[in-house]
Design an enzyme around this catalytic site. Sequence first.
Site, PDB file in Angstrom:
ATOM      1  N   ARG A   1       0.492  -1.230   0.255  1.00 31.74           N
ATOM      2  CA  ARG A   1      -0.038   0.100   0.310  1.00 31.74           C
ATOM      3  C   ARG A   1       0.825   0.871   0.181  1.00 31.74           C
ATOM      4  NH1 ARG A   1      -3.792  -2.651  -1.930  1.00 31.74           N
ATOM      5  NH2 ARG A   1      -5.564  -2.899  -0.596  1.00 31.74           N
TER       6      ARG A   1
ATOM      7  N   HIS B   1      -0.921   0.315 -10.084  1.00 33.10           N
ATOM      8  CA  HIS B   1      -1.705  -0.414  -9.076  1.00 33.10           C
ATOM      9  C   HIS B   1      -1.768  -1.683  -9.959  1.00 33.10           C
ATOM     10  CE1 HIS B   1      -3.436  -0.189  -4.541  1.00 33.10           C
ATOM     11  NE2 HIS B   1      -3.250  -1.756  -5.802  1.00 33.10           N
TER      12      HIS B   1
END
Lengths: 309, 309
Positions: free
Chosen positions: B224, B272
Site C-alpha cells: 500500500r 497499481h
Amino acid sequence: MALLLLMPGRDMQGWKKNLLAVDGALDVRVWPDTGNLDEILMVVAWNQPPGSLALFPNLRCVASLGAGVDHILSDPALPPGVAVTRVVDAQLNRMMAEYVCLAVLHHYRSFGRYEEHKRERKWVQEPVPPAEGYHVGIMGMGVIGRTVARALQALEFRVLGWARTPKSLPGVRVFAGKQELDEFLSLSNVLVCLLPLTPETKDILNRHTFSLLPRGAYVINVARGAHLVEEDLLEMIRSGHLSGACLDVFREEPLPPDHPFWQEPSIMITPHVASITRPESVASQIVENYRRLLAGKPLLHQVDPRRGY
Amino acid sequence: MALLLLMPGRDMQGWKKNLLAVDGALDVRVWPDTGNLDEILMVVAWNQPPGSLALFPNLRCVASLGAGVDHILSDPALPPGVAVTRVVDAQLNRMMAEYVCLAVLHHYRSFGRYEEHKRERKWVQEPVPPAEGYHVGIMGMGVIGRTVARALQALEFRVLGWARTPKSLPGVRVFAGKQELDEFLSLSNVLVCLLPLTPETKDILNRHTFSLLPRGAYVINVARGAHLVEEDLLEMIRSGHLSGACLDVFREEPLPPDHPFWQEPSIMITPHVASITRPESVASQIVENYRRLLAGKPLLHQVDPRRGY
C-alpha cells in the site's frame, strides 16, 4: 605440454589465475605469448584470430569458453580430428533462465509500455493476457532450454518446446523436427531462440517463421545473431504482426550505431549479456578435460562436429 | 436478502454477471441501485464512498475485493460487529509472484540501464552481482509472501522473510517481530514490501528502515502507498544509499502529474497493477461466503479486525 588461453578481449589473466587455483602445476599460457608452439595440446578459444588454430602442430582439443561452439566449428583453421568441447555449467544455465524469465515477464506485464507512460506521466493500466492459452515456445531443448523451461513453469507459464529430435520434459509439449515446426510456431505467443548455430538453424528466425506465429507474438533471441534475419524482424514488427522483440545477440557485435534496431521502440537491446561464463565457475571442468586429454580418457562435453553441438 | 456490489469505478456489471454465473438465483444489486436498504446482508466493497457502509441496518459482512482490507477496517462507517473478509486466490498470488520476480530481475539484470543505453546507442555491459550473498528480503510472509518467496527461489535467489510472528518456510530464513527487523534489513539487497496496512506497518518504509539496508539496496513496494514515506525514499535515492525503487502503489492514486517520482530515473512506476482480482476467479468464494452467511456458518478468509489482516 601446455594449455593456451586464446580469447582476445577477455580477461585472460583472470582466467589463468582461476585455472591455476584448480591446479597450480599446470603450464597455462596466454595468447600471444604461446612459447613453443609444439607444446600446446589444448586451446581455450573465444573470438580467436583467423588462422590461429592452425598454428599448433600437436593440438588435440579446442575448448569453447561458452555453451556455443559455432565460432570453433566454422573456423577453417581448425585442423581435422581435433576434439571440440563446450561448457556445461549450472551458473550459465541459471543466468540464461533469469534473463529469459525477465524478457518474457517484461513483455507479458508491459514494463516497456509503463516506462513510456512514465515519461509522459500517464497513469494507464495495460491488460495482462489470461495465462490459459498463452504459450512460451522454446526452440532448443538441450540442457539450457530445459532449465529455462523449468524456470518459466515455476512462474506458471505454459511452455512448449521444439527440438531436432523427440524429447520428453514433464509438463512441456515438445515438438520435433521440421515436420512439427509449423504447429509449434502457431501456438507460441512468445518465441525464445536457444538453438545452437548450425547450417540448419542459421536464418531460422525469418519472415516465414514469424508469419506462422500468432498475431502479436513476441520474439526473444538469446542464441546467436545469425539465427535472425534482422530485416525480416523489422518488417514484421512494422506491419504489426509481431509486437516486438528482446535481442541479446546480433549479426554484428557490438551493434553498429547506425543499426535500425536502436530506433525501434518495441525492440529491447542488451549487449550479449544474457549468460556469461564465469571463470571461477568453469575453471575446474576445463582443467578436468585437460587432465583427461593427457590421460587419454574421454572428454567431458565433447561436441559432435557433424551435428554442430 | 441481497448482496450489494459497492465498488465505484470498477466494472460492477461484469462482477454481477460472474456472481450470477455461479448462482443465478442470487439477488445481486449494484451501487447506487441498492433497493430496500434493509435487505442488504453483504457488501462487496472497494473505494466505497464515505459513510456508505453505515446505510444498511442488517449488514452482516463486508467483503474486500482484494487481499487487503485496510480500506474497510479504517472506514469509520463500518458498523461494529460486522464481519470483514478478504480474497485469497491462487490467481492473485500468481500475478503478484510474476510482478515481484519481474521487478527483482529488472533491477538485478539492469534492464532499466539497458533502456537508457539504448536511447544513447551505447553497447555497455553492466555487471551482475554474484548470487551468493545477494538476498531478496520479503516483508510479509502470509499466503502471498510465501508464493512470492517460492517463485524467487525457483529463480535461485536467496530469500529472507520478515513477519510479525515466527514462521517457517523451506529454504527461507524468516525473521520475526521488531527485535529482528534490523538484522533482516541489514542483509536485504532488495526489499519487497507485501505487508498488510495496519497502524503498526504504516510508514514502515522510511529513512530509518532504508538506512539499515546495505548500500545500493533496491526497494519494491507492492503493498500500500501508506507503507512508504515518499520523501524519505527520494532522499535516500538522491544520496546514493538506495539504487532505486519499483513502486506499484502510492499515497495518492492515480499518482498526481506533478509528483517528483515521475522525474526520478531510478524509480519504476506502475499504476497499481501488480496483482488484480479477476471476477471469474473469485466469484465462487464470494458466493460461498454469502451462502455461509445465510446458513450461519463460519466464513472463509475472515480477518481479525484487531490484528488488521
